[in-house]
Scaffold this active site. Sequence first.
Site, short mmCIF file in Angstrom:
data_model
loop_
_atom_site.label_atom_id
_atom_site.label_comp_id
_atom_site.label_asym_id
_atom_site.label_seq_id
_atom_site.Cartn_x
_atom_site.Cartn_y
_atom_site.Cartn_z
N ARG A 1 0.81 -1.22 0.00
CA ARG A 1 0.00 0.00 0.00
C ARG A 1 0.84 1.27 0.00
O ARG A 1 0.33 2.36 -0.25
CB ARG A 1 -0.95 0.00 1.21
CG ARG A 1 -0.28 0.30 2.53
CD ARG A 1 -1.18 -0.03 3.72
NE ARG A 1 -2.34 0.82 3.84
CZ ARG A 1 -2.40 1.94 4.57
NH1 ARG A 1 -1.32 2.36 5.22
NH2 ARG A 1 -3.52 2.62 4.66
N TRP B 1 11.58 7.99 6.53
CA TRP B 1 12.57 7.31 7.36
C TRP B 1 12.84 5.89 6.89
O TRP B 1 13.94 5.36 7.12
CB TRP B 1 12.24 7.42 8.84
CG TRP B 1 11.21 6.52 9.46
CD1 TRP B 1 9.96 6.25 9.02
CD2 TRP B 1 11.36 5.84 10.73
NE1 TRP B 1 9.31 5.44 9.91
CE2 TRP B 1 10.13 5.17 10.96
CE3 TRP B 1 12.38 5.73 11.66
CZ2 TRP B 1 9.91 4.40 12.12
CZ3 TRP B 1 12.17 4.96 12.81
CH2 TRP B 1 10.95 4.31 13.02
N ASN C 1 6.78 13.30 5.15
CA ASN C 1 6.52 11.92 5.56
C ASN C 1 6.61 10.99 4.34
O ASN C 1 7.17 9.90 4.40
CB ASN C 1 5.13 11.87 6.19
CG ASN C 1 4.71 10.51 6.72
OD1 ASN C 1 3.96 10.44 7.68
ND2 ASN C 1 5.12 9.43 6.10
N ARG D 1 3.45 17.14 7.57
CA ARG D 1 4.31 16.57 8.62
C ARG D 1 5.56 15.97 7.99
O ARG D 1 5.62 15.71 6.79
CB ARG D 1 3.56 15.49 9.40
CG ARG D 1 3.12 14.28 8.57
CD ARG D 1 2.34 13.30 9.41
NE ARG D 1 2.04 12.06 8.72
CZ ARG D 1 0.87 11.76 8.16
NH1 ARG D 1 -0.13 12.63 8.21
NH2 ARG D 1 0.69 10.58 7.56
N GLN E 1 8.94 13.09 9.19
CA GLN E 1 9.13 11.81 9.85
C GLN E 1 10.49 11.85 10.53
O GLN E 1 11.22 12.84 10.40
CB GLN E 1 9.05 10.65 8.85
CG GLN E 1 7.72 9.94 8.83
CD GLN E 1 7.77 8.59 8.11
OE1 GLN E 1 8.60 8.34 7.25
NE2 GLN E 1 6.86 7.72 8.46
N ARG F 1 -6.57 12.63 8.96
CA ARG F 1 -5.56 12.42 7.91
C ARG F 1 -6.27 11.95 6.64
O ARG F 1 -7.07 11.01 6.69
CB ARG F 1 -4.56 11.35 8.35
CG ARG F 1 -3.67 11.71 9.53
CD ARG F 1 -3.00 10.46 10.09
NE ARG F 1 -3.99 9.53 10.60
CZ ARG F 1 -3.83 8.21 10.68
NH1 ARG F 1 -2.70 7.65 10.28
NH2 ARG F 1 -4.79 7.44 11.17
N GLU G 1 -5.35 10.11 4.21
CA GLU G 1 -5.10 8.70 3.88
C GLU G 1 -5.84 7.74 4.83
O GLU G 1 -5.94 6.54 4.56
CB GLU G 1 -3.61 8.39 3.87
CG GLU G 1 -2.93 8.32 5.23
CD GLU G 1 -2.52 9.68 5.80
OE1 GLU G 1 -1.71 9.68 6.74
OE2 GLU G 1 -3.02 10.72 5.32
N ASP H 1 3.25 4.87 14.41
CA ASP H 1 1.80 5.03 14.38
C ASP H 1 1.14 3.64 14.25
O ASP H 1 1.16 3.08 13.17
CB ASP H 1 1.36 5.97 13.26
CG ASP H 1 2.07 5.73 11.93
OD1 ASP H 1 3.21 5.23 11.91
OD2 ASP H 1 1.47 6.08 10.90
N GLU I 1 6.75 -6.36 6.44
CA GLU I 1 6.98 -5.05 7.06
C GLU I 1 7.41 -5.18 8.52
O GLU I 1 8.22 -4.41 9.01
CB GLU I 1 5.69 -4.23 6.97
CG GLU I 1 5.78 -2.84 7.58
CD GLU I 1 4.43 -2.17 7.71
OE1 GLU I 1 4.39 -0.93 7.74
OE2 GLU I 1 3.39 -2.88 7.80
#
Length: 583
Positions: A179, A186, A223, A232, A234, A298, A300, A334, A536
Amino acid sequence: MPDTLCSLSLLLLLTTSFAFTTVSPSRACAMPTLASTPLLTFLERLQEAALAAFGPRNFDPKLYVDLSLKSDLETVERAFADLPKSSNGSVSAGDMEKFIAVHFGGAGDDLVSAQPADFVPEPEGFLPRVKNPAVRAWALEVHALWRNLSRRVDDAVRERPDWHTLLPLPGPVIIPGSRFREVCYWDSYWVIRGLLASKMYATAKAIVTNLVYLLEQYGHVLNGSRVYYTNRSQPPLLSAMIRAIYERTHDVEFVMKCLPALLKEHEFWTSSLHQITIQDRQCSHNLSRYYAMWDKPRPESFTIDKESASNISSTSEKQKFYREVASTAESGWDFSTRWMRNPEDFTTLATTSIIPVDLNIYILRMELDISFFGKVAGNHNIAKHFLEASKAREKAVSTIFWNERLGQWLDYWLGDSSSCMEGQHWDAAKQNQNVFASNFIPLWVDVFNSDKNLVEKVAKSLRSSGLLHPAGIATSLTNSSQQWDFPNGWAPLQHMIAEGLARSGSSEARSLAEDIFIRWIRTNYVGYKKTGTMHEKYDVEKCGEFGGGGEYVPQTGFGWSNGVVLAFLEEFGWPEDRKIDCQ
């Protein structure tokens, strides 16, 4: 530590070719918020309508804000308004599917595959310390995944940027995978560490060039390379990326091109938006926090955030909650109980009221890197200024975060006045006594891992912390169903902690680093053999099992996991007689 550090101001203008700006406290109290765009506003409406049409099962809200228009927004909005609707105003699943197919390109279609020019199937000198044939064959398969994750921005994005949420970039990119169909800030550090192990130096430099471009365009590294991430940043690891590349290539010109951008990034993270002053008995310490420029759901995760805030009645309290959510996303963690006043209540997120250990370690690393780059570039005023800045932050980290009893560095909670950037007085009771992997991140920088006695104390604390499990280091001790909590383990945390331990002069710490490395490599290897992909995150209780929790299904690909595997194998190797299966 000399007393002069107490009076050091990071905003002091030395006789150099660069300058710093300040933001007044009154501006900081205004809590700045960036504006949305017409396309994003419409895609949020589409996301809500799609949820009503398709239902919550396997629904990913990010997909809908990653779609690109096939025609102008006004035309698409008219077609959307004309869709047949039921008595409750919803659109049928069939009509919604047809509408999306007619008016939108697929999510991710505006990034096209791009073969990396510097990729070869087996680079010369690749992982010379890996002697086990099975591990070496697997490492080459992981290396080959760079081709699957390599993209370039389609020309259509530059021609009609108002039709896309993807931002144009000057060079090719490596995406995390699944996704995450864009550059992520980062993540890119560990992608680059893996690319360096793969001898793909040009691709690594291109990633940095893209991030520098975003920094120059927006004043901070985003980000990710989407319109909805402009509010924002990161964790700031750009300097660490440049340092890693320089240590391989010794490209002075590359450093000199990047140095002005690093000065701008440092200014962003030490502006009054992020910086807080903590006063102890002897001096003032400047440290930084996360603080997103956003007070709405947000885009997203628009439907998720609205649902999370549904029981908050006050508009101002909702805006505060949304800012906390976005600021937590800025942290990269998050989400986690680390940021909650009440671990059982997600709406008690209070990230802007926390001074995080790891963020300030990244900024300390940035200051040390900029000082080093100043020497490389022949600008001794920059080198001197940022060395002094790093010493001030090192002292602040040791004073505000260090807990002698636990042998860890602990996040620090701020008082209620923090939103207006007023000074805070240090109070030991405000240290967060809970154990998180972030409590050990200071080991990653040489100013801490070079102290053998300190490292051995911290290594002992890590061993007894409850974080170390059969398949790696857990993110926390709390099983909350949030993805940055137990039992999940994440590649970046394993790497920073193990690399810091390995760099120390302690044989005991080096042994612990190797233990962490072996556990992590085994779970990645077994997971890959079981599923055919890299993940991940992983479940540290069960070797070979990927992690879960959070607001989206487990993702594969996966950029930073691949990078850490390759960087670990380069650092530690794998002897021929060491078993690779779960033990």
